[in-house]
Design a protein around this motif. Structure first.
Motif, PDB file in Angstrom:
ATOM      1  N   TYR A 199      30.019 -43.384  58.201  1.00  0.00           N
ATOM      2  CA  TYR A 199      28.965 -43.356  57.201  1.00  0.00           C
ATOM      3  C   TYR A 199      28.248 -42.004  57.159  1.00  0.00           C
ATOM      4  N   MET A 200      28.350 -41.226  58.253  1.00  0.00           N
ATOM      5  CA  MET A 200      27.531 -40.016  58.392  1.00  0.00           C
ATOM      6  C   MET A 200      28.346 -38.745  58.564  1.00  0.00           C
ATOM      7  N   THR A 201      29.654 -38.807  58.360  1.00  0.00           N
ATOM      8  CA  THR A 201      30.474 -37.612  58.558  1.00  0.00           C
ATOM      9  C   THR A 201      30.908 -37.040  57.213  1.00  0.00           C
ATOM     10  N   PRO A 202      30.730 -35.726  57.024  1.00  0.00           N
ATOM     11  CA  PRO A 202      31.200 -35.087  55.796  1.00  0.00           C
ATOM     12  C   PRO A 202      32.734 -35.169  55.712  1.00  0.00           C
ATOM     13  N   PRO A 203      33.324 -35.062  54.524  1.00  0.00           N
ATOM     14  CA  PRO A 203      32.625 -34.773  53.265  1.00  0.00           C
ATOM     15  C   PRO A 203      32.203 -36.016  52.468  1.00  0.00           C
ATOM     16  N   PHE A 204      32.681 -37.221  52.839  1.00  0.00           N
ATOM     17  CA  PHE A 204      32.469 -38.377  51.965  1.00  0.00           C
ATOM     18  C   PHE A 204      31.683 -39.515  52.616  1.00  0.00           C
ATOM     19  N   GLY A 205      30.835 -39.206  53.615  1.00  0.00           N
ATOM     20  CA  GLY A 205      30.055 -40.264  54.237  1.00  0.00           C
ATOM     21  C   GLY A 205      29.086 -40.907  53.249  1.00  0.00           C
ATOM     22  N   TYR A 206      29.071 -42.247  53.183  1.00  0.00           N
ATOM     23  CA  TYR A 206      28.207 -42.964  52.250  1.00  0.00           C
ATOM     24  C   TYR A 206      26.741 -42.573  52.403  1.00  0.00           C
ATOM     25  N   ASN A 207      26.263 -42.573  53.661  1.00  0.00           N
ATOM     26  CA  ASN A 207      24.843 -42.316  53.894  1.00  0.00           C
ATOM     27  C   ASN A 207      24.435 -40.911  53.462  1.00  0.00           C
ATOM     28  N   LEU A 208      25.367 -39.966  53.542  1.00  0.00           N
ATOM     29  CA  LEU A 208      25.055 -38.590  53.146  1.00  0.00           C
ATOM     30  C   LEU A 208      24.686 -38.532  51.662  1.00  0.00           C
ATOM     31  N   PHE A 209      25.478 -39.208  50.841  1.00  0.00           N
ATOM     32  CA  PHE A 209      25.239 -39.156  49.402  1.00  0.00           C
ATOM     33  C   PHE A 209      24.081 -40.061  48.996  1.00  0.00           C
ATOM     34  N   LEU A 210      23.908 -41.182  49.704  1.00  0.00           N
ATOM     35  CA  LEU A 210      22.741 -42.022  49.440  1.00  0.00           C
ATOM     36  C   LEU A 210      21.457 -41.265  49.764  1.00  0.00           C
ATOM     37  N   MET A 211      21.475 -40.517  50.859  1.00  0.00           N
ATOM     38  CA  MET A 211      20.308 -39.736  51.245  1.00  0.00           C
ATOM     39  C   MET A 211      20.017 -38.654  50.205  1.00  0.00           C
ATOM     40  N   LYS A 212      21.053 -38.011  49.727  1.00  0.00           N
ATOM     41  CA  LYS A 212      20.875 -36.971  48.714  1.00  0.00           C
ATOM     42  C   LYS A 212      20.291 -37.560  47.431  1.00  0.00           C
ATOM     43  N   ALA A 213      20.731 -38.770  47.080  1.00  0.00           N
ATOM     44  CA  ALA A 213      20.254 -39.411  45.857  1.00  0.00           C
ATOM     45  C   ALA A 213      18.807 -39.869  45.974  1.00  0.00           C
ATOM     46  N   MET A 214      18.379 -40.274  47.186  1.00  0.00           N
ATOM     47  CA  MET A 214      17.046 -40.841  47.360  1.00  0.00           C
ATOM     48  C   MET A 214      16.010 -39.818  47.813  1.00  0.00           C
ATOM     49  N   ALA A 215      16.448 -38.697  48.372  1.00  0.00           N
ATOM     50  CA  ALA A 215      15.513 -37.714  48.923  1.00  0.00           C
ATOM     51  C   ALA A 215      14.927 -36.839  47.820  1.00  0.00           C
ATOM     52  N   PRO A 216      13.813 -36.140  48.109  1.00  0.00           N
ATOM     53  CA  PRO A 216      13.241 -35.198  47.136  1.00  0.00           C
ATOM     54  C   PRO A 216      14.231 -34.087  46.791  1.00  0.00           C
ATOM     55  N   PRO A 217      14.028 -33.397  45.664  1.00  0.00           N
ATOM     56  CA  PRO A 217      14.982 -32.370  45.214  1.00  0.00           C
ATOM     57  C   PRO A 217      15.178 -31.220  46.191  1.00  0.00           C
ATOM     58  N   ASP A 218      14.169 -30.939  47.050  1.00  0.00           N
ATOM     59  CA  ASP A 218      14.311 -29.794  47.949  1.00  0.00           C
ATOM     60  C   ASP A 218      15.223 -30.087  49.140  1.00  0.00           C
TER      61      ASP A 218
END
Length: 449
Positions: free
Chosen positions: A388-407
């Motif tokens: 879930y947390m390993t690049p390049p396609f970890g689910y949590n990585l992209f969920l975090m990017k979608a939910m986190a602030p733009p910076d």
């Protein structure tokens, strides 16, 4: 076909066909099921077409399958009931005084949510919507915060009632109850390792996670104890569900129904049981449940062909007799392959791809571990957490990017998970060296029963 090719070559051809089909972008269950049915038809003629139908009938008659939609429903209903926000206020006061205290409290929140939910996605949503803004407002380092939320949410697939362990149990034909019990101590071990790391890191560098000012946490003990009331309802649901099950009063399916009814009551008690919430929960439950059912159906069909070929025995002879690997070397090689696949595939895809090969192989290898398939279910789940947390396609990585602030840049999110992935690898090695961490609790409960 078997007259021209050996069974080992047929098995290799099936795997390569499946992997090539996945590159076309088709859904995992469609690819695996299609390869399984076509291989059965080519190998055994018209009778082979019945294997897919038989797998479907076996799935529909599988009574424990009812646990899946009930636990998924419970998790989504609880995430809509506002319980997590109340809990976070309690962790805020009790842990805020130490370096990194709010981050440690976030891990504690995630453990509680995991015990109510069983899914990683809901934990990410709760962490990103409740904990993330508060941690950033308190001056916590954004890279530290990103890693904490992603690592904490991954505990949802290990601590019971884990939906991933239910899926593993159905495909591996292992008791889900024992798998749940096996996940308790490993889940708490990982949570403890996360907290130790956060405390030491923030102790050495207080700027990463500053303690709350004394005036914000200085309140009478009566008020602090009152905040703990927020945990009564979720713990009551969890212990009612698991306690009745472990005492033998309810079956696994009945316990899942108790949890679902408890979640419904919690939403009503919080005044959140609106029509919009009800429709949203039902839609999410239906979508996730159908996805898991299709995956199990495809795995059963593919696995039936593999069993018919005797491919597992052939591969065991190749690795043990021809190449001369020891059982533990084979296990380590399997885990390394899981880690590589985890960088590109989700947990269910990994399980379905390797279940016909790895799970029977673990059962046949002489690893000297009691309940080896139960123990391996825990190792598999930890590997899924890492995936879930390993690049390049970890689910949590992209969920975090979608939910986190733009910076929050993607490279920052990638950097944030590195120490937590290393901690998970350490935890997996500890459980491989000391399998009793996973096997002791289920053996004690069922020995006593």
């Amino acid at each position: 076909m078997s007259d021209f090719l050996g069974y080992e070559m047929i098995a290799l051809l099936m795997f390569s066909s499946m992997m090539m089909s996945m590159l076309t972008g088709q859904r995992v269950f469609a690819t695996i099921g299609f390869v399984g049915v076509v291989a059965a038809a080519v190998l055994w003629g018209n009778g082979g077409f019945e294997m897919g139908f038989s797998a479907g009938m076996k799935l529909m008659k599988w009574y424990p399958l009812l646990t899946l939609p009930l636990f998924i429903y419970m998790g989504y209903m609880l995430s809509e009931s506002g319980i997590a926000e109340d809990l976070y206020k309690a962790f805020h006061v009790w842990f805020g005084g130490m370096p990194g205290g709010l981050a440690i409290g976030t891990i504690g929140l995630m453990v509680v949510i995991s015990a109510m939910n069983g899914l990683s996605v809901a934990g990410m949503a709760i962490g990103a919507s409740i904990a993330l803004p508060e941690l950033l407002r308190r001056g916590y380092d954004k890279i530290m915060v990103s890693g904490v939320i992603q690592a904490g949410s991954s505990l949802g697939i290990l601590i019971p009632p884990s939906v991933v362990l239910v899926l593993y149990g159905m495909i591996a034909r292992q008791p889900v109850s024992q798998l749940w019990l096996a996940g308790v101590f490993p889940g708490l071990l990982l949570a403890t390792l996360f907290c130790i790391y956060i405390y030491i890191r923030c102790r050495l560098n207080p700027a990463l996670g500053p303690a709350l000012p004394k005036e914000e946490r200085d309140m009478p003990m009566r008020e602090k104890l009152k905040l703990l009331q927020a945990g009564i309802l979720p713990f009551l649901i969890f212990f009612l569900m698991m306690g009745l099950f472990l005492m033998g009063i309810t079956s696994l399916v009945e316990s899942s129904a108790v949890g679902a009814l408890g979640a419904l009551f919690a939403a009503w008690y919080k005044g959140r049981l609106t029509k919009a919430v009800w429709n949203r929960v039902l839609e999410q439950t239906l979508g996730i449940s159908c996805m898991f059912m299709w995956i199990i159906l495809a795995a059963l069909c593919f696995g039936a062909v593999f069993d018919g070929l005797g491919a597992v025995k052939a591969i065991e002879n190749l690795l043990v007799n021809d190449i001369g690997l020891t059982p533990w070397q084979i296990l380590i090689m399997m885990q390394l392959s899981f880690l590589v696949m985890g960088a590109f595939l989700d947990d269910t895809a990994m399980l379905v791809i390797v279940a016909p090969l790895y799970i029977p192989l673990v059962g046949k290898l002489d690893l000297g571990v009691e309940n080896a398939l139960i123990w391996y279910g825990v190792l598999y789940t930890i590997t899924c957490q890492i995936a879930y947390m390993t690049p390049p396609f970890g689910y949590n990585l992209f969920l975090m990017k979608a939910m986190a602030p733009p910076d929050f840049r993607l490279i920052d999110i990638y950097r944030s998970v590195v120490p937590f992935v290393l901690i998970m690898l350490l935890g997996m090695v500890i459980i491989m060296i000391f399998p009793q961490i996973a096997t002791w609790l289920p053996s004690q409960i069922y020995l006593r029963g």
